[in-house]
Design an enzyme around this catalytic site. Structure first.
Site, PDB file in Angstrom:
ATOM      1  N   HIS A 375       0.793  -1.240   0.000  1.00  0.00           N
ATOM      2  CA  HIS A 375       0.000   0.000   0.000  1.00  0.00           C
ATOM      3  C   HIS A 375       0.812   1.270   0.000  1.00  0.00           C
ATOM      4  O   HIS A 375       0.271   2.338   0.254  1.00  0.00           O
ATOM      5  CB  HIS A 375      -0.893   0.046   1.243  1.00  0.00           C
ATOM      6  CG  HIS A 375      -2.114  -0.794   1.136  1.00  0.00           C
ATOM      7  ND1 HIS A 375      -3.268  -0.337   0.548  1.00  0.00           N
ATOM      8  CD2 HIS A 375      -2.369  -2.057   1.513  1.00  0.00           C
ATOM      9  CE1 HIS A 375      -4.186  -1.282   0.596  1.00  0.00           C
ATOM     10  NE2 HIS A 375      -3.666  -2.352   1.173  1.00  0.00           N
ATOM     11  N   LYS A 566      -8.802  13.920   3.781  1.00  0.00           N
ATOM     12  CA  LYS A 566      -7.893  12.765   3.814  1.00  0.00           C
ATOM     13  C   LYS A 566      -6.983  12.943   5.009  1.00  0.00           C
ATOM     14  O   LYS A 566      -6.942  14.011   5.593  1.00  0.00           O
ATOM     15  CB  LYS A 566      -7.077  12.688   2.528  1.00  0.00           C
ATOM     16  CG  LYS A 566      -6.405  14.010   2.155  1.00  0.00           C
ATOM     17  CD  LYS A 566      -5.684  13.956   0.823  1.00  0.00           C
ATOM     18  CE  LYS A 566      -6.578  13.935  -0.388  1.00  0.00           C
ATOM     19  NZ  LYS A 566      -6.629  12.654  -1.054  1.00  0.00           N
ATOM     20  N   ARG A 567      -6.217  11.904   5.357  1.00  0.00           N
ATOM     21  CA  ARG A 567      -5.284  12.079   6.457  1.00  0.00           C
ATOM     22  C   ARG A 567      -4.322  13.233   6.184  1.00  0.00           C
ATOM     23  O   ARG A 567      -4.020  13.542   5.025  1.00  0.00           O
ATOM     24  CB  ARG A 567      -4.493  10.780   6.686  1.00  0.00           C
ATOM     25  CG  ARG A 567      -5.259   9.740   7.453  1.00  0.00           C
ATOM     26  CD  ARG A 567      -5.647  10.226   8.828  1.00  0.00           C
ATOM     27  NE  ARG A 567      -4.511  10.215   9.717  1.00  0.00           N
ATOM     28  CZ  ARG A 567      -4.312   9.324  10.696  1.00  0.00           C
ATOM     29  NH1 ARG A 567      -5.222   8.398  10.930  1.00  0.00           N
ATOM     30  NH2 ARG A 567      -3.244   9.365  11.439  1.00  0.00           N
ATOM     31  N   LYS A 572       0.765  14.301   0.994  1.00  0.00           N
ATOM     32  CA  LYS A 572      -0.530  14.633   0.397  1.00  0.00           C
ATOM     33  C   LYS A 572      -0.639  16.125   0.072  1.00  0.00           C
ATOM     34  O   LYS A 572      -1.467  16.548  -0.712  1.00  0.00           O
ATOM     35  CB  LYS A 572      -1.667  14.198   1.322  1.00  0.00           C
ATOM     36  CG  LYS A 572      -1.827  12.664   1.435  1.00  0.00           C
ATOM     37  CD  LYS A 572      -2.948  12.290   2.394  1.00  0.00           C
ATOM     38  CE  LYS A 572      -3.113  10.794   2.591  1.00  0.00           C
ATOM     39  NZ  LYS A 572      -3.895  10.133   1.516  1.00  0.00           N
ATOM     40  N   THR A 676      -8.512   6.578  -2.502  1.00  0.00           N
ATOM     41  CA  THR A 676      -9.885   6.130  -2.781  1.00  0.00           C
ATOM     42  C   THR A 676     -10.852   7.291  -2.590  1.00  0.00           C
ATOM     43  O   THR A 676     -11.932   7.290  -3.165  1.00  0.00           O
ATOM     44  CB  THR A 676     -10.293   4.978  -1.840  1.00  0.00           C
ATOM     45  OG1 THR A 676      -9.970   5.341  -0.491  1.00  0.00           O
ATOM     46  CG2 THR A 676      -9.592   3.688  -2.217  1.00  0.00           C
ATOM     47  N   LYS A 680     -14.379   8.277  -4.652  1.00  0.00           N
ATOM     48  CA  LYS A 680     -15.681   8.603  -4.051  1.00  0.00           C
ATOM     49  C   LYS A 680     -16.183   9.947  -4.569  1.00  0.00           C
ATOM     50  O   LYS A 680     -17.360  10.122  -4.861  1.00  0.00           O
ATOM     51  CB  LYS A 680     -15.559   8.682  -2.528  1.00  0.00           C
ATOM     52  CG  LYS A 680     -15.122   7.400  -1.845  1.00  0.00           C
ATOM     53  CD  LYS A 680     -14.731   7.683  -0.381  1.00  0.00           C
ATOM     54  CE  LYS A 680     -13.916   6.544   0.207  1.00  0.00           C
ATOM     55  NZ  LYS A 680     -13.244   6.927   1.470  1.00  0.00           N
TER      56      LYS A 680
HETATM   57  C1  LIG Z   1     -11.980   7.199   1.734  1.00  0.00           C
HETATM   58  C2  LIG Z   1     -11.521   7.646   3.052  1.00  0.00           C
HETATM   59  C3  LIG Z   1     -10.165   7.888   3.271  1.00  0.00           C
HETATM   60  C4  LIG Z   1      -9.115   7.772   2.180  1.00  0.00           C
HETATM   61  O1  LIG Z   1      -8.985   9.022   1.553  1.00  0.00           O
HETATM   62  P1  LIG Z   1      -7.773   9.321   0.535  1.00  0.00           P
HETATM   63  O2  LIG Z   1      -8.143  10.639  -0.055  1.00  0.00           O
HETATM   64  O3  LIG Z   1      -7.784   8.240  -0.478  1.00  0.00           O
HETATM   65  O4  LIG Z   1      -6.539   9.365   1.332  1.00  0.00           O
HETATM   66  C5  LIG Z   1      -9.765   8.313   4.521  1.00  0.00           C
HETATM   67  N1  LIG Z   1     -10.646   8.483   5.507  1.00  0.00           N
HETATM   68  C6  LIG Z   1     -11.967   8.277   5.332  1.00  0.00           C
HETATM   69  C7  LIG Z   1     -12.908   8.514   6.455  1.00  0.00           C
HETATM   70  C8  LIG Z   1     -12.448   7.839   4.105  1.00  0.00           C
HETATM   71  O5  LIG Z   1     -13.753   7.608   3.950  1.00  0.00           O
END
Ligand SMILES: *Cc1c(COP(=O)(O)O)cnc(C)c1O
Length: 831
Positions: A375, A566-567, A572, A676, A680
């Protein structure tokens, strides 16, 4: 139909009748609900509070799923089908109620039944605390995958840890993150079932010894201490297919044997302390994202859940007389990153020491039973354990790892000759800076397949991170691009868009997301565009209400909603986003930009930082500080607003994503494995501004360049700039917009004139900037100008948004699961 009778000899007629679900009617549901309220919660309707009602509702939903669950578990034993055992240290599940109602087709019935009891089901939805048993993308991926596998009727067991405290609750004090414990079990946990009778004993430490077993020399492990792993089973219902799979999460409980010894010696206090020590194993989720913390407890957690899972599968899921030579026909253990990799030597130990198989036979079985998903691309995120620690905690496993490595290195010599450099590079045991076990290498050697999580990522694994292994076993390496479940992230999160899609295309899209292609033709239909745009507006209002209920500012009408959720991590590049905001603000205030030309925007952040990650926490502070100044400055009123609701989690994501116009996916190329969140957002009609990184590459290819705002260096360009020597200060000098923005931060404009607060951040950017935010800044700002221009043409924007939805069907986790089934697991759905 499952029956109650398997090994008992009951005479009561009810006991030999099949287990059936309650009547799927409003009356049937109401009756069951009231019964659960009375007899499980111990309250009447009139004395119940909202939590009682929520719990009774959860029990009722469970009751409807129960018969199918019994059935599917019984089948798992009798059928010859291969089971996918997904091993993951994290599952970021999100709330369960709505998802399970939807899966069981009970949403309307439950809503009506509760209404007849005088209860608004929405009030009950709000009290559910989501089980935050994961940090971010990796944990959420596991949750999406098990949803898809259930929906596709693939026999699956998700195995993990039932942390008593999940990911911390984030709050802000003076703009800075503070962490609070996530006591998610406090109000009850209606979705899982404890099975203390099925506990596994998990051992640690001690020594190994050899003994003579009828003329054969064998090794056994003489451990020093044990804990019990108690399974908690959760239902994982498929969508509208009657399938109910299992998520089995382990909780650590002290064994009697463990404290009896001390207790007998009369030290009661010490014996309680010992109990606490053992139970610490499942106490907290490590709040880490993509960098390992070298904590002994973490290795204990990993071994604890993996050993329990392997034993559980062999002893309880397989029939008693099962021939273990056939194991690969019946199971694949999928390793979600390196956290479960200690399962490799554990299965070897079980097969060789306990089941007394020959080493070679055991190794042949083990290699077929595991597959590994990598990952990351960050070298510091590749997990290693010091030989010291591993040998102390798991002495037998260290011996097994050494033997695996010896035999592997012999194979390397046979293939490539005595190239000592190569041997050192490929060895599972690293020597610098200290002797350690490289878990990614162990997984790669043992796994039948190794996959990356997006095309670019898989290619970089083959070309860089694991290149020697790819040269040795080219066929071992494959790609499966991540996906997200359309049930949670479209159907549940965005009911209005879902209704519009169903009206346009019929109902099948929820399990066949490629059907969204049918929307392409409607992008040119003015009436459809209008309705699509109206959905976005209503989703923004809904988000606005959610924010207000949390005590945050509402959204302004007419603003573009620009989200980065995101985190918090330097790679990032939330900093790049902040620089854009500061630059726009500075441009308006200084008169460089004509305010009339600036598109009104609300910038929305959602992000937690690992508690020990100082730089990430400084960035959070900066975002909040900039937000406070910008949102309060009269000169940009009505134009710029910054929102940063605390505690970003799945529940909040489900409100933000459907409302978003612009999706920020701005990592440095070559650093984000997949992402991901990007999927979304595209699926919900947000346009992406992004680099050529992770799955952005595939999103852009699918949605088309006209419907995506690309900026920044490509991965080879990044490499070239490093090779040439990167000096961020040159970029600062060379771009006036960048200089003004950084100078403003450095001058204390967002810290009440105090120049020291953000000094470490500023100097990190100017003199180090590991993730090249400054190098990509001007390209990013140009892309943001294109965003503004595109948004000014609302018709064109909505058209592009519709095309994003229409062309994102590929990112369903159902597709990802089909890819895993074909390329890696060689398993099939059951009827
Ligand atoms: C989808 C999701 C992530 C992943 O987000 P990335 O932008 O791909 O890093 C992190 N936290 C939550 C709560 C999510 O639903």
């Amino acid at each position: 139909m499952p029956e109650n009778t398997s090994e008992l000899r009951p005479t009561h007629p009810l006991a030999i009748a099949p287990v059936v679900a309650p009547a799927a009617s409003v009356d049937g549901f109401a009756k069951q609900f009231l019964q659960n309220l009375n007899f499980d919660q111990g309250v009447t309707l009139s004395t119940s509070d909202v939590n009682d009602q929520y719990l009774a509702l959860a029990y009722t939903v469970r009751d409807y799923l129960m018969a199918r669950w019994f059935d599917d578990r019984a089948q798992q034993k009798t059928q010859q089908a291969k089971t996918v055992c997904y091993l993951s240290a994290e599952y970021l599940l999100g709330r369960q109620l709505d998802n399970n109602l939807l899966a069981a087709r009970l949403t309307d019935i439950a809503t009506e039944a509760l209404a007849q009891c005088g209860i608004d089901i929405d009030d009950l939805r709000q009290v559910e605390i989501e089980p935050g048993l994961g940090n971010g993308g990796l944990g959420r991926l596991a949750a999406c995958f098990i949803d898809s596998l259930a929906t596709m009727s693939v026999p699956t067991i998700g195995y993990g840890i039932r942390y008593e405290y999940g990911i911390f609750r984030q709050a802000f004090a003076d703009g800075q993150q503070i962490e609070q414990p996530d006591a998610w079990l406090r109000m009850g946990s209606p979705w899982d079932f404890a099975h203390p009778e099925a506990a596994q004993t998990i051992s640690f430490a001690g020594t190994t010894e050899t003994y003579d077993d009828d003329g054969v020399e064998r090794t056994r492990w003489v451990p020093e201490w044990n804990v019990l792993a108690v399974p908690y089973n959760m239902m994982v219902p498929g969508y509208h297919n009657g399938r109910v799979n299992t998520l089995r999460l382990w909780r650590a409980v002290a064994t009697n044997a463990f404290d009896l010894h001390t207790f007998n010696s009369g030290d009661y206090v010490q014996s309680v302390r010992a109990q606490t020590f053992a139970e610490n194993i499942s106490k907290v989720l490590y709040p880490e994202d993509s960098t390992p913390q070298g904590k002994e407890l973490r290795l204990q957690q990993q071994y604890f859940f993996v050993a329990a899972s392997i034993a559980d599968f062999i002893e309880n899921v397989l029939p008693g007389d099962f021939d273990l030579e056939q194991l690969p026909e019946r199971v694949i253990f999928q390793l979600n990153d390196t956290h479960p990799v200690i399962g490799v030597p554990e299965l070897m130990r079980v097969l060789v020491d306990e089941k007394k198989l020959e080493w070679d036979a055991a190794w042949a079985i083990t290699q077929k039973c595991f597959a590994y998903t990598c990952h990351t691309l960050l070298p510091e995120a590749l997990e290693v354990w010091s030989v010291d620690l591993l040998g102390r905690l798991l002495p037998r496993h260290l011996e097994i790892i050494y033997r695996i490595n010896d035999e592997f290195l012999l194979e390397v010599r046979e293939r490539f000759g005595d190239d000592e450099m190569l041997i050192r590079n490929m060895s599972i045991i690293g020597e610098h800076p200290y002797r350690s076990v490289r878990m990614a290498y162990l997984a790669t050697v043992a796994g039948s397949k190794v996959n990356g999580v997006a095309e670019l990522h898989s290619q970089l694994l083959r070309d860089n991170v694991l290149k020697d292994f790819a040269a040795m076993w080219p066929d071992k390496f494959t790609n499966v691009t991540n996906g997200v479940t359309p049930r949670r992230f479209l159907r549940l999160a965005n009911p209005d868009l879902s209704a519009l899609i169903t009206e346009a295309l019929g109902a099948g899209w929820t399990v066949d997301l490629e059907r969204l292609r049918g929307l392409e033709a409607l992008a040119d239909d003015a009436d459809f565009r209008e309705r699509f745009a109206a959905v976005k507006v209503s989703n923004k209002r809904r988000l606005s209400r959610v924010l207000e209920a949390r005590g945050e500012d509402a959204l302004d009408d007419g603003h573009m909603l620009d989200v980065m959720i995101k985190r918090l991590h330097e790679y990032k590049r939330q900093t790049l986003k902040v620089l854009h905001i500061v630059s726009t603000y500075e441009g308006i205030v200084s008169g460089r930009l004509d305010i009339a030309d600036v598109q009104a925007r609300t910038f929305l952040f959602g992000a937690k930082a690992a508690p020990g990650y100082g730089m990430a926490k400084r960035i959070i502070h900066l975002i909040n500080a900039v937000g406070e100044v910008v949102s309060a400055d009269e000169r940009v009123q009505g134009k710029l607003k910054v929102l940063y609701p605390a505690n970003y989690n799945v529940t909040l994501a489900e409100s933000i994503i459907p409302a978003a116009d612009l999706s920020e996916q701005i990592s440095l190329a070559g650093k984000e494995a997949s992402g991901t969140g990007n999927m979304k957002l595209a699926l919900n009609g947000a346009l992406t501004i992004g680099t050529d990184d992770g799955a952005n590459v595939e999103i852009r290819k699918l949605v088309g360049d006209d419907n995506f705002f690309l900026f920044g260096m490509s991965e080879p360009e990044v490499e070239a700039l490093w090779a040439e020597g990167y000096r961020p200060a040159d970029f600062y000098q060379g771009d006036e917009r960048l200089r003004s923005a950084i100078d403003l931060i450095a001058a204390g404009a967002f810290s009440g004139g105090d120049r020291t607060v953000f000094e470490p951040l500023v100097s990190n950017l100017l003199y180090e900037d590991r993730f090249m935010a400054l190098a990509d800044f001007s390209s990013y700002l140009d892309a943001q100008d294109r965003v503004d221009a595109a948004y000014a043409d609302q018709d064109g924007w909505v058209r592009a948004a519709i095309l994003n939805v229409a062309r994102s069907g590929y990112f369903s986790s159902d597709r990802a699961m089909r890819d895993y089934l074909e390329r890696i697991w060689h398993a099939t759905p059951v009827s």
